[in-house]
Design an enzyme around this catalytic site. Structure first.
Site: not given
Lengths: 485, 481, 95
Positions: A79, A154, A178
């Protein structure tokens, strides 16, 4: 089956038997990316050359007879809010559009040591603030199951790339859901470990007391393997816990007989779509059939979680994001005649609307006169939620709930109403507030969109989570379905 | 109307640890810009602080020496404000739950004892250094350059109660505190270099009034002397204002030592809202009582106690005891000498006098001199025996220090041995008298000064080596004839 | 709790966020709505409740006072938006 379709444990078996090579695996995954990425848009950066070079190194390593770890030769997506030395890291924000970290996050170091191959950095909601990845300043990631819907957020990029077979393993981060919510939307496995189980050093901070890094994977076995590799005490992180890491593979037992499982009443009521509710109750029934003692449990304080979260998380975030000022790295506004103008303009230009909104909210909650009413009060609510969970765990081994109130929504559907977006985190947020672990696994489909089952455990009970999740998974077929891309 | 000043001090001391408070960078002063830096102290995205144990130890040690209470539970907090020398735009400090609460220090001002309370002691990180371009200072500069070498250097903040009542008291307090910190080996106490800093909160009120007047904060006092001068200036300013019916504005003022006045610090921003909240990246510090006891054991005799002891046990006057104990290394040297020599006052005279003058001239401290306490005492013994005169000993000492030589070596080389032999002296006296007949007659008609002139001539003839007492005695006898 | 535009302007200054008039209006409305919702926590009686700062309670985490040599100082200064003599150059700081 193509190499890119396999799981880490399946690829490891092949590597071990010398049936394939790291280079073949990487090229297969890169090939897949070249076919699907224009549809999915999961990546911010793809490290093609570096991955192939690394793969060749790994193959030499394997050829020299050295021992393989479960991660050796496995392509991993990271990420883009996790620092990778020498590789652009943006947190999907304009303010870090050119930031090259001078160091690796601890978990990145760990997987590099284990022989994994970073394949690229994935898209996220800017600074991990969001539940759809639509807040990225660069691109909108699509849900591979339906390209008109969001992948969740997210960690939407990481979840989408696992669902699309664009990586074998992916790192995500979870502050209010997330990892779990995108896992649920994308039909993959996502785990948020106990706070302190995995080092936060190198994770671009959103809310320090809530953030945790965790795995997004194709199945529960891979999640156990990946967690093994990333967990553990880190002297660089004062909040990381000095507890030995068990071998989570040992928890992959197909047996829930006599386990006491509680289904959270308040998370199956108003606000949850009836089809999601149906999937969850069916999952509970299956576990009951497999020998678990399943009952309803009431947790009345959970409904205060979202409010407490949006005061605490934004307060911490408002402080964590003060360092983005154009002085030391990242974007600096061209309109910088004096230092104040530089601050105002750099941050105005560099941050997106959701980030600005949360900075404003958090600054307000901490400001003179409001600290007691907002921040301090929210910290107390946190204690009440923690106590509620402690009480539940005195009776139950694990708790169940839906991960999200609905399956993936349409792109653009919720962007006008921030509050409604926040409320969709109702099931995942309380877990972060209490610091306990939770996993989301696929448990059904609604209109061909995946639904996720959330299993929650008490602190440091990841073994219990794996056991329940593995049992459910082995007795269903959801994890074998793949999106048509 | 008579007014009294009410002063409280806020002191920041840089702690003498090897590494910074939250990362492993060196604290060594003088490195090239941005070379003692790492991701943590430059506030990179994703970094986390980890607390240096020695920093906590030093603060506990200081707290104990100040007779404060070591907190059972203390918490770091973020102090949020934007400034380019602060990489995270917040400083990790302590707020509601500091490491040490309470305490006091007793000082003597003008012979009177004064008890000054300590409110708290806490820990925080230092900021970086700014170099301004296009001007001497901030005013009128066209830009600035930031060096982060200093960010993260550990600071210990000591806050006093508003118990100080005069600029002199403040100066004495600062000096005593500095000595204490140097003795504890937690800080090198150098105000001019910035390792010890002081800000003051000053207000004035009519004598007898219980309520405090409006206070101002005074900053930019860079030496003990300027602390006194700044406070004098500010007290006068406030007193003058009150006497002419004006109101004091609560503000921050900077001391300007070129005009000996305080000037208001113009700030565009409103009063700071630091939005303090507990630092989520650090966990509470809860020093267990065993650790505190261990630290207490490392505290050796403090300057105040040492001073009293030197006065009491060795009969030294206060001035001597103060000068000797002000410098721990000097005091240590003194005590080493005392193990070998009984006459404390004589020893003190030589150390405070000639030895200190030498060190000042060479700009060195006692740790850098070339002789040992034993060698120093050897010299004193020779003087006491009469082998060398006091006068010639001065030059001998310099030679000893210059060359790291023992007294015997120097005396042998320069033939500085004192002449006490009567026969030898009588010869020289007889010569001097025949060469200075006028002085001889002067003395005989009652002019006492002539004796000293003749003595001087004898000393000159012997290149200062004659034993003065012997010369005087023999001359007087000879002149009687 | 109603948030006014003056509140928003004040907070924007504290956070060094430049906002357009449009943004100020939008944030005033949005912050009001969110805080109004957040008021729900005032229903809870928390008089005797301790705040939780750390979900997993820990204390006394330290490191030894040892110097770790700096190995990436150059990479750090290389990221400077404006650099001068290996220092981070910033525009003038007004008094």
């Amino acid at each position: 089956m193509e190499l890119f379709e396999l799981t880490a444990h399946e690829l490891h078996a092949k590597l071990d038997k010398r049936e394939t090579s790291a280079e073949e695996i990487v090229k297969s995954v890169l090939g897949r990316i070249s076919k699907t990425e224009n549809k999915v848009s999961a990546f911010m950066t793809i490290n093609i050359d570096e991955a192939i070079i690394k793969a060749k190194e790994i193959d030499d390593y394997i050829a020299s007879g050295k021992k393989l770890t479960p991660l050796t030769g496995i392509p991993v997506a990271i990420k883009d809010n996790m620092c990778t030395r020498g590789i652009l890291t943006t947190a999907s924000s304009k303010i870090l559009r050119n930031y090259i970290p001078p160091y690796n996050a601890t978990v990145v170091e760990k997987i590099l040591q284990a022989g994994a191959i970073p394949i690229g950095k994935t898209n996220l909601d800017e600074f991990a603030m969001g539940s759809s990845t639509e807040n990225s300043a660069y691109k909108v990631t699509k849900n591979p199951w339906n390209l008109g819907t969001v992948p969740g957020g997210s960690s939407g990029g990481s979840a989408a790339c696992i669902a699309a077979d664009e990586a074998i393993l992916a790192f995500g981060s979870d502050t209010g859901g997330s990892i779990r919510q995108p896992a649920s939307f994308c039909g993959v496995v996502g785990l948020k470990p106990t706070y302190g189980r995995v080092s936060r050093y190198g994770l671009i901070a959103f809310a320090s007391s809530l953030d945790q890094i965790g795995p997004l994977t194709k199945d529960v076995t891979d999640a156990a393997i990946f967690l093994n590799a990333m967990a553990g005490h880190d002297p660089k992180d004062s909040t990381s816990v000095d507890l030995s890491v068990p071998d989570y593979r040992k928890s992959l037992i197909d047996d829930v007989k006599n386990l006491k499982i509680g289904v959270i009443k308040e998370l199956l009521g108003e606000g949850i779509s009836s089809s999601v509710k149906k999937s969850i109750l069916e999952a509970a029934e299956l576990l009951k059939k497999l020998g678990a003692k399943v009952e309803e449990v009431s947790m009345p304080t959970l409904k205060y979680g979202v409010a407490a979260y949006y005061l605490l998380a934004t307060a911490e975030a408002s402080s964590n994001l003060e360092r983005y000022d154009g002085v030391k790295y990242g974007h600096r506004s061209a309109s910088s005649d004096d230092i104040l103008a530089m601050y105002y303009n750099t941050r105005r230009e560099g941050f997106g609307p959701e980030v600005k909104r949360r900075i404003m909210l958090g600054t307000y909650a901490l400001s003179a006169g409001y600290y007691d009413a907002y921040y301090l009060k929210a910290q107390k609510v946190r204690t009440l939620i923690k106590n509620d969970f402690d009480k539940a765990f005195s009776k139950f081994d694990a708790l169940l709930s839906p991960t999200a109130p609905s399956p993936a929504f349409k792109i653009g559907e919720k962007t006008d109403d921030p509050l409604s977006m926040y409320l969709s985190d109702i099931a995942t947020i309380p877990v972060n507030l209490a610091g306990i672990p939770a996993i989301s696994i696929p448990c059904g489909f609604v209109n061909d969109l995946p639904v996720g089952l959330q299993i929650i455990g008490k602190a440091f009970s990841e073994e219990m989570l794996f056991r329940v999740a593995y049992t459910y998974e082995q007795n269903t077929e959801w994890h074998k379905r793949k999106p048509k891309l | 109307m008579k007014y009294e000043a009410v002063i409280g001090l806020e002191i920041h001391a840089q702690l003498l640890t090897e590494s910074k408070i939250f990362c492993g960078c060196s604290t060594k002063f003088g490195a090239a810009p941005n070379t003692n830096i790492c991701p943590v102290c430059t506030g990179q995205p994703g970094v986390l602080p980890v607390l240096n144990k020695k920093v906590v130890e030093f603060a506990i040690k200081t707290g104990l020496a100040l007779k404060g209470n070591i907190a059972k539970h203390s918490v770091f907090a973020r102090k949020n404000y934007f400034y380019p020398d602060l990489p995270k735009n917040y400083q990790i400090s302590m707020y509601e739950l500091p490491l040490v609460v309470g305490g006091h220090m007793d000082v003597t001002v003008d012979g009177k004892a004064k008890h000054i309370g300590i409110t708290r002691v806490h820990l925080e990180e230092d900021a970086g250094k700014l170099v301004h371009k296009g001007a001497a200072g901030l005013k009128g500069s066209t830009g600035s350059l930031v060096d982060f070498n200093r960010t993260g250097v550990p600071l210990m903040e000591i806050v006093t109660e508003p118990d100080i009542r005069s600029p002199e008291e403040a100066k004495v307090f600062m000096q005593e505190l500095r000595n204490l910190l140097v003795y504890l080996e937690v800080c090198d106490g150098n105000m001019e270099e910035g390792s010890l800093r002081c800000d003051a909160n000053v207000s004035v009120r009519p004598i007898g009034q219980k309520e405090l007047g409006t206070k101002t904060e005074v900053k930019n006092m860079n030496s003990f002397k300027s602390v006194q001068k700044a406070l004098e200036a500010e007290i006068k300013r406030q007193t003058d204002m009150l006497e002419s019916g004006e109101r004091i504005v609560q503000e921050t003022r900077l001391f300007d030592d070129t005009i000996n006045m305080t000037t208001p610090m113009r700030s565009k921003e409103e009063a700071h809202d630091y939005r303090y909240f507990p630092e989520p990246d650090l966990v509470p510090v809860e020093p267990d009582r065993k650790w505190v006891e261990e630290i207490a054991k490392t505290i050796t005799e403090l300057p105040g106690a040492k001073r009293s002891r030197l006065m009491k046990d060795h009969g030294l006057p206060e001035l001597d005891a103060t000068v000797l104990t002000d410098d721990k290394a000097l005091a240590d040297f003194f005590e080493e000498c005392l193990k070998l020599y009984k006459n404390a006052k004589n020893l003190s005279n030589w150390m405070i006098g000639d030895l200190t003058a030498y060190m000042k001239a060479k700009k060195i401290g006692i740790k850098e001199i070339n002789i040992t306490p034993a060698q120093f005492i050897e010299m004193l013994n020779l003087i006491d025996k009469g082998t060398i005169s006091r006068n010639s000993a001065k030059a001998v000492l310099v030679k000893m220090l210059d060359g790291g030589k023992s007294v015997n070596d120097v005396v042998a080389e320069s033939g500085a041995t004192q002449i006490s032999d009567e026969g030898e002296l009588l010869n020289i006296i007889s010569n001097v008298m025949s060469n200075n007949t006028k002085s001889v007659s002067d003395y005989k008609i009652g002019k006492e000064q002539a004796l000293f002139f003749l003595m001087g001539q004898v000393m000159k003839a012997t290149k200062g080596r004659a034993n003065p007492e012997a010369v005087k005695k023999l001359l007087i006898e000879a002149l009687k004839k | 709790m109603k948030v006014t535009i003056k509140d928003v302007e004040h907070v924007a200054i504290l956070a060094r966020l430049g906002l357009s008039d449009d943004e100020k209006k939008k944030f005033t409305e949005q912050l009001s709505r969110i805080l109004e919702y957040a008021e729900v926590i005032n229903k809870l009686d928390t008089k005797k409740v301790e705040p939780t700062s750390h979900a997993i309670p820990m204390k006394n985490i330290f490191r030894e006072d040892k110097v770790v040599p700096c190995e990436n100082a150059k990479e750090i200064t290389a990221n400077a938006p404006k650099e001068d003599n290996n220092m981070f150059s910033v525009p003038r700081i007004m008094e």
